[in-house]
Scaffold this motif. Sequence first.
Motif, mmCIF file in Angstrom:
data_model
loop_
_atom_site.group_PDB
_atom_site.id
_atom_site.type_symbol
_atom_site.label_atom_id
_atom_site.label_comp_id
_atom_site.label_asym_id
_atom_site.label_seq_id
_atom_site.Cartn_x
_atom_site.Cartn_y
_atom_site.Cartn_z
ATOM 1 N N ASN A 53 2.052 2.678 -5.567
ATOM 2 C CA ASN A 53 1.815 3.534 -4.413
ATOM 3 C C ASN A 53 0.459 4.219 -4.524
ATOM 4 O O ASN A 53 -0.136 4.265 -5.604
ATOM 5 C CB ASN A 53 2.925 4.586 -4.301
ATOM 6 N N SER A 54 0.003 4.756 -3.420
ATOM 7 C CA SER A 54 -1.278 5.481 -3.401
ATOM 8 C C SER A 54 -2.373 4.655 -4.064
ATOM 9 O O SER A 54 -3.137 5.157 -4.904
ATOM 10 C CB SER A 54 -1.127 6.836 -4.110
ATOM 11 N N SER A 86 0.633 0.631 -0.433
ATOM 12 C CA SER A 86 1.573 0.273 -1.493
ATOM 13 C C SER A 86 1.740 -1.240 -1.588
ATOM 14 O O SER A 86 1.587 -1.954 -0.601
ATOM 15 C CB SER A 86 2.946 0.898 -1.214
ATOM 16 N N LEU A 87 2.076 -1.672 -2.774
ATOM 17 C CA LEU A 87 2.474 -3.049 -3.038
ATOM 18 C C LEU A 87 3.548 -3.025 -4.112
ATOM 19 O O LEU A 87 3.588 -2.107 -4.938
ATOM 20 C CB LEU A 87 1.305 -3.901 -3.530
ATOM 21 N N ARG A 88 4.391 -4.047 -4.115
ATOM 22 C CA ARG A 88 5.420 -4.177 -5.150
ATOM 23 C C ARG A 88 5.285 -5.538 -5.796
ATOM 24 O O ARG A 88 5.426 -6.568 -5.121
ATOM 25 C CB ARG A 88 6.810 -4.022 -4.555
ATOM 26 N N LEU A 143 -3.276 -8.044 -0.342
ATOM 27 C CA LEU A 143 -4.234 -7.060 0.141
ATOM 28 C C LEU A 143 -3.518 -5.793 0.577
ATOM 29 O O LEU A 143 -2.513 -5.870 1.312
ATOM 30 C CB LEU A 143 -5.023 -7.635 1.321
ATOM 31 N N ALA A 144 -4.018 -4.654 0.132
ATOM 32 C CA ALA A 144 -3.499 -3.365 0.569
ATOM 33 C C ALA A 144 -4.672 -2.443 0.864
ATOM 34 O O ALA A 144 -5.745 -2.577 0.273
ATOM 35 C CB ALA A 144 -2.600 -2.749 -0.496
ATOM 36 N N GLN A 145 -4.463 -1.536 1.776
ATOM 37 C CA GLN A 145 -5.490 -0.549 2.067
ATOM 38 C C GLN A 145 -5.432 0.584 1.056
ATOM 39 O O GLN A 145 -4.376 0.831 0.466
ATOM 40 C CB GLN A 145 -5.289 0.010 3.473
#
Length: 119
Positions: free
Chosen positions: A84-85, A17-19, A11-13
């Motif tokens: 990202n973003s 970012s996530l990788r 989960l990301a807002q």
Amino acid sequence: QVQLVESGGGLAQPGGSLRLSCVASGRTFSSYAMAWFRQTPGEERQFVASIRWSGGATYYADSVKGRFTISREIRRYASYLQMNSLKPEDAAVYYCAVQPVGSSEYQFWGQGTRVIVSS
């Protein structure tokens, strides 16, 4: 055969970012390119990004250019997708894939990792 294992989803807002990581095993020496695709329910799987195993040339879908970065780590037979973003429309199951040398298609696929983008 090439086996692929993805990780890093979650989960990301929005704006976060996530990788994602993908580690290959098996006949990895036969890999021409590694790529990331994504799929949402009811939709076809979409190309996100790819990287040539030799030379490292990269290619991106227009929707992720400037936000996502694909890379590889030859020693670990791994590919990474830095996202990202993030936008809500990036939410999907992300799949890693390998295109073998001599093939025009991605023939080996991972099991997928889910990305959720929500506040």
